[in-house]
Design a protein around this motif. Structure first.
Motif, PDB file in Angstrom:
ATOM      1  N   ARG A 105       0.520   4.991   0.029  1.00 34.86           N
ATOM      2  CA  ARG A 105       1.597   5.482   0.897  1.00 34.86           C
ATOM      3  C   ARG A 105       2.937   5.361   0.187  1.00 34.86           C
ATOM      4  NH1 ARG A 105       2.077   6.728   6.259  1.00 34.86           N
ATOM      5  NH2 ARG A 105       0.132   7.793   5.752  1.00 34.86           N
ATOM      6  N   ASP A 106       3.141   4.290  -0.556  1.00 34.43           N
ATOM      7  CA  ASP A 106       4.378   4.163  -1.335  1.00 34.43           C
ATOM      8  C   ASP A 106       4.514   5.318  -2.321  1.00 34.43           C
ATOM      9  OD1 ASP A 106       5.183   1.852  -0.038  1.00 34.43           O
ATOM     10  OD2 ASP A 106       4.486   0.503  -1.628  1.00 34.43           O
ATOM     11  N   ARG A 107       3.431   5.677  -2.957  1.00 29.19           N
ATOM     12  CA  ARG A 107       3.444   6.815  -3.893  1.00 29.19           C
ATOM     13  C   ARG A 107       3.788   8.107  -3.154  1.00 29.19           C
ATOM     14  NH1 ARG A 107      -1.628   7.473  -7.403  1.00 29.19           N
ATOM     15  NH2 ARG A 107      -0.217   8.913  -8.433  1.00 29.19           N
ATOM     16  N   THR A 108       3.221   8.277  -1.963  1.00 29.32           N
ATOM     17  CA  THR A 108       3.509   9.463  -1.162  1.00 29.32           C
ATOM     18  C   THR A 108       4.985   9.519  -0.791  1.00 29.32           C
ATOM     19  OG1 THR A 108       1.285   9.590  -0.243  1.00 29.32           O
ATOM     20  CG2 THR A 108       3.060  10.600   1.059  1.00 29.32           C
ATOM     21  N   LEU A 109       5.511   8.419  -0.297  1.00 27.80           N
ATOM     22  CA  LEU A 109       6.911   8.394   0.125  1.00 27.80           C
ATOM     23  C   LEU A 109       7.845   8.643  -1.048  1.00 27.80           C
ATOM     24  CD1 LEU A 109       6.707   5.467   2.682  1.00 27.80           C
ATOM     25  CD2 LEU A 109       7.037   7.909   3.204  1.00 27.80           C
ATOM     26  N   SER A 110       7.492   8.140  -2.212  1.00 28.57           N
ATOM     27  CA  SER A 110       8.300   8.415  -3.407  1.00 28.57           C
ATOM     28  C   SER A 110       8.350   9.910  -3.683  1.00 28.57           C
ATOM     29  CB  SER A 110       7.727   7.692  -4.623  1.00 28.57           C
ATOM     30  OG  SER A 110       7.893   6.309  -4.473  1.00 28.57           O
ATOM     31  N   MET A 111       7.241  10.581  -3.513  1.00 26.00           N
ATOM     32  CA  MET A 111       7.212  12.027  -3.712  1.00 26.00           C
ATOM     33  C   MET A 111       8.027  12.747  -2.625  1.00 26.00           C
ATOM     34  SD  MET A 111       4.042  14.739  -3.469  1.00 26.00           S
ATOM     35  CE  MET A 111       4.036  14.709  -1.685  1.00 26.00           C
TER      36      MET A 111
END
Length: 176
Positions: A105-111
């Motif tokens: 989810r952190d990776r998603t939010l970064s995107m």
């Protein structure tokens, strides 16, 4: 690329930010047996829900990335029942799944935070429902998250608290 608009104008961003935190808080002191418990053979445990959330996180993120990068690309469908039937969700421990879900989810939010505002209008071709926009997908994603927050809460309360409520059980019906 600039920063995406605030969560006030895009409520799905707020839900996507908060869902892992809510789940972590709910499960903070949950006993391990409650996390692995299945209310019936055809129902999911909390651990399986968390494995599913991790899997779908990567799938949805790649779908959004594809829609943003390409001009109305053909998209794959996601059949959670078919994935579940392969046994992909049944291995591992709930806390490991939760950790991986939070990481993804952190990776998603970064995107998402660095998508240009116009990106939400980009489209893709879903094999069953036809043309969808990035905004459609993000709203579905938030809706999906909240459904699983509810499911996790229901499984937890049915396993841990309901059996110990004594006479108060007569006031409730649990269907985890």
């Amino acid at each position: 690329m600039g920063s995406a608009p605030s969560g006030d104008s895009l409520p799905y961003i707020t839900v996507l930010e908060q869902s892992p935190i809510i789940i972590e808080k709910i499960l903070l002191d949950a006993p391990r047996d409650a996390l692995q418990w299945k209310p019936a053979m055809d129902r999911w445990s909390i651990s399986e829900v968390l494995a599913h959330l991790t899997d779908v996180e990567v799938f949805f993120r790649e779908r959004v990335r594809k829609m943003v990068a390409d001009d109305s690309p053909k998209l794959d469908s996601y059949d959670q029942d078919a994935v579940y039937a392969t046994g992909k969700y049944s291995g591992g421990l709930a806390r490991e799944h939760l950790h991986q879900y939070c990481h993804e989810r952190d990776r998603t939010l970064s995107m998402l935070r660095y998508l240009p505002p116009a990106a939400v209008a980009k489209t893709g071709q879903h094999p069953e429902i036809g043309r969808i926009t990035v905004a459609d997908q993000l709203n579905e994603w938030a809706f999906h998250d909240l459904g699983h927050v509810r499911q996790i809460s229901e499984l937890y309360r049915a396993r841990v608290f309901y059996p110990k409520m004594g006479g108060f059980k007569q006031y409730y019906t649990v269907k985890p």
